[in-house]
Structure formats: C-alpha cells, structure tokens
Design a protein around this motif. Sequence first.
Motif, short mmCIF file in Angstrom:
data_model
loop_
_atom_site.label_atom_id
_atom_site.label_comp_id
_atom_site.label_asym_id
_atom_site.label_seq_id
_atom_site.Cartn_x
_atom_site.Cartn_y
_atom_site.Cartn_z
N UNK A 1 -10.83 -3.71 11.82
CA UNK A 1 -9.61 -3.30 11.11
C UNK A 1 -8.59 -2.65 12.04
N UNK A 2 -7.33 -2.86 11.72
CA UNK A 2 -6.24 -2.21 12.45
C UNK A 2 -6.19 -0.76 12.03
N UNK A 3 -6.17 0.18 12.98
CA UNK A 3 -6.11 1.59 12.59
C UNK A 3 -4.80 1.88 11.85
N UNK A 4 -4.90 2.69 10.83
CA UNK A 4 -3.73 3.08 10.05
C UNK A 4 -3.15 4.34 10.66
N UNK A 5 -1.85 4.32 11.01
CA UNK A 5 -1.24 5.52 11.58
C UNK A 5 -1.35 6.70 10.62
N UNK A 6 -1.53 7.90 11.18
CA UNK A 6 -1.62 9.10 10.34
C UNK A 6 -0.43 9.23 9.42
N UNK A 7 0.75 8.85 9.90
CA UNK A 7 1.97 9.01 9.10
C UNK A 7 2.03 8.03 7.94
N UNK A 8 1.15 7.03 7.91
CA UNK A 8 1.23 5.99 6.89
C UNK A 8 0.55 6.36 5.58
N UNK A 9 -0.35 7.31 5.61
CA UNK A 9 -1.09 7.63 4.39
C UNK A 9 -0.94 9.09 4.01
N UNK A 10 -1.35 9.35 2.80
CA UNK A 10 -1.26 10.72 2.29
C UNK A 10 -2.59 11.46 2.44
N UNK A 11 -3.56 10.84 3.11
CA UNK A 11 -4.88 11.44 3.23
C UNK A 11 -5.82 10.92 2.16
N UNK A 12 -5.32 10.09 1.28
CA UNK A 12 -6.15 9.43 0.27
C UNK A 12 -6.04 7.93 0.50
N UNK A 13 -6.56 7.16 -0.42
CA UNK A 13 -6.44 5.71 -0.31
C UNK A 13 -5.08 5.22 -0.79
N UNK A 14 -4.25 6.12 -1.26
CA UNK A 14 -2.93 5.75 -1.76
C UNK A 14 -1.95 5.68 -0.60
N UNK A 15 -1.29 4.52 -0.41
CA UNK A 15 -0.29 4.44 0.67
C UNK A 15 0.82 5.45 0.46
N UNK A 16 1.35 5.93 1.56
CA UNK A 16 2.43 6.92 1.51
C UNK A 16 3.71 6.31 0.94
N UNK A 17 3.94 5.00 1.22
CA UNK A 17 5.13 4.31 0.74
C UNK A 17 4.71 3.06 -0.01
N UNK A 18 5.44 2.76 -1.05
CA UNK A 18 5.17 1.53 -1.78
C UNK A 18 5.80 0.35 -1.04
N UNK A 19 5.38 -0.84 -1.43
CA UNK A 19 5.97 -2.05 -0.84
C UNK A 19 7.47 -2.09 -1.14
N UNK A 20 7.87 -1.67 -2.32
CA UNK A 20 9.30 -1.65 -2.68
C UNK A 20 10.07 -0.67 -1.80
N UNK A 21 9.49 0.50 -1.53
CA UNK A 21 10.16 1.48 -0.66
C UNK A 21 10.31 0.93 0.76
N UNK A 22 9.27 0.27 1.26
CA UNK A 22 9.33 -0.32 2.59
C UNK A 22 10.37 -1.43 2.65
N UNK A 23 10.41 -2.25 1.62
CA UNK A 23 11.38 -3.34 1.55
C UNK A 23 12.80 -2.80 1.53
N UNK A 24 13.02 -1.74 0.77
CA UNK A 24 14.35 -1.11 0.71
C UNK A 24 14.74 -0.49 2.06
N UNK A 25 13.79 0.20 2.70
CA UNK A 25 14.05 0.80 4.02
C UNK A 25 14.36 -0.28 5.05
N UNK A 26 13.65 -1.39 4.99
CA UNK A 26 13.90 -2.48 5.92
C UNK A 26 15.28 -3.11 5.66
#
Length: 192
Positions: A7-32
Amino acid sequence: METTENPTPIPDSATTGTDTPRFTAAELDEAFGRFQRTVAEIAVSRDWDRFAEMFTPDAEYIEHALGTMHGREEIRAWIWRTMSSFPGSHMTGFPSLWHVVDAPTARVICEVDNPMRDPGDQSHITATNITILTYAGDGLWSREEDVYNPMEFGRAAMRWCEKARESGSIDEPATAWMETTGAMFASRRPAR
C-alpha cells in the motif's frame, strides 16, 4: 494465487487519525478546480509568485528531471527560473486533460498538457505529464510530483525550434537552447 500488498503510505495531513478521510472527493475536486483556474490565469499573466503561493510553506515539489524543491520559497525560485527560460517561457497553458481524486490520500492525479505557442506555421506542439497533487486544506497543496518523459519534452521543444526557424519566427532564447541543450534532441535524418 498469492499476492503481496504494497500500500501507498497515506500522508499524515491526509487523515484525521481515523479511517475517515480528511477531505471528501467533492472537496478535492473543488480545490483542484480552483488550482486549475489559478494556473490558467498565471499562464496568461506569467506571475509565478501566485503559483508558489498555492503551496504550504513546507511543501515538497518533486520534479524528476530537475530535483526536489523543499518549501514554498524553493518552489518559487525554481518555478520562476523554469518558466522564464526556454522552453517553459514558450508554453501557453497547463490544462488538465483528465483528473481523478483519491480522498483517502487527499490526492488528485491528472494528466497536464503543456502546449507551446505557435512557431509561425500554425503547428500545435505539446507534451504531457502526470501530476500528483496532495491537498493540505485551505486552498493549499503540500506536495506536487510531476512524472514525465524528458525525451518527449525535449523532442517537442526541438520540433518547435525547427519549425520556428523554418518560418523565421525563432527568437534568441530558443536559438540558444536549440544550439546547446537542444542538440541532443535534433532529428536524426539518414545521410543521402
């Protein structure tokens, strides 16, 4: 059949410390989308400071042919140097041809087109790269990695120079590049 997971390591900044992603796909799409709109404006204004400002102060920028920049200020110096000299200075835009978002890693992966201005004969000369961006939030990116074939970019720049020379529109920076770095990308025509 047995497989080994790598598996590709997940950057610390990417998660909240749980299995829930820090950003949703919609938030990432909007930021991009904002990132792409800003880059389109920069391609016209040539204000590369704005590009550097889209990264966190401690961002990492991996450019496989030219090295890794550490921090916004190294990114700023590198982008100005790169986009103020040939062939970067002759590229007219950097649109994404497609992109995907990966919420668990806060990443956006895309193919970027790098078209060059008309060399004087209406030719469309371009090369593409794959970019992997890691989102940090608040409109800022913590990492960019550009993956491409330097030979493809070199051959595209050399084609541009050859066409510009033939049409009489080649300028001094392109001529200097063509006569130095560009020589390794020159067309190899068989002797007659």
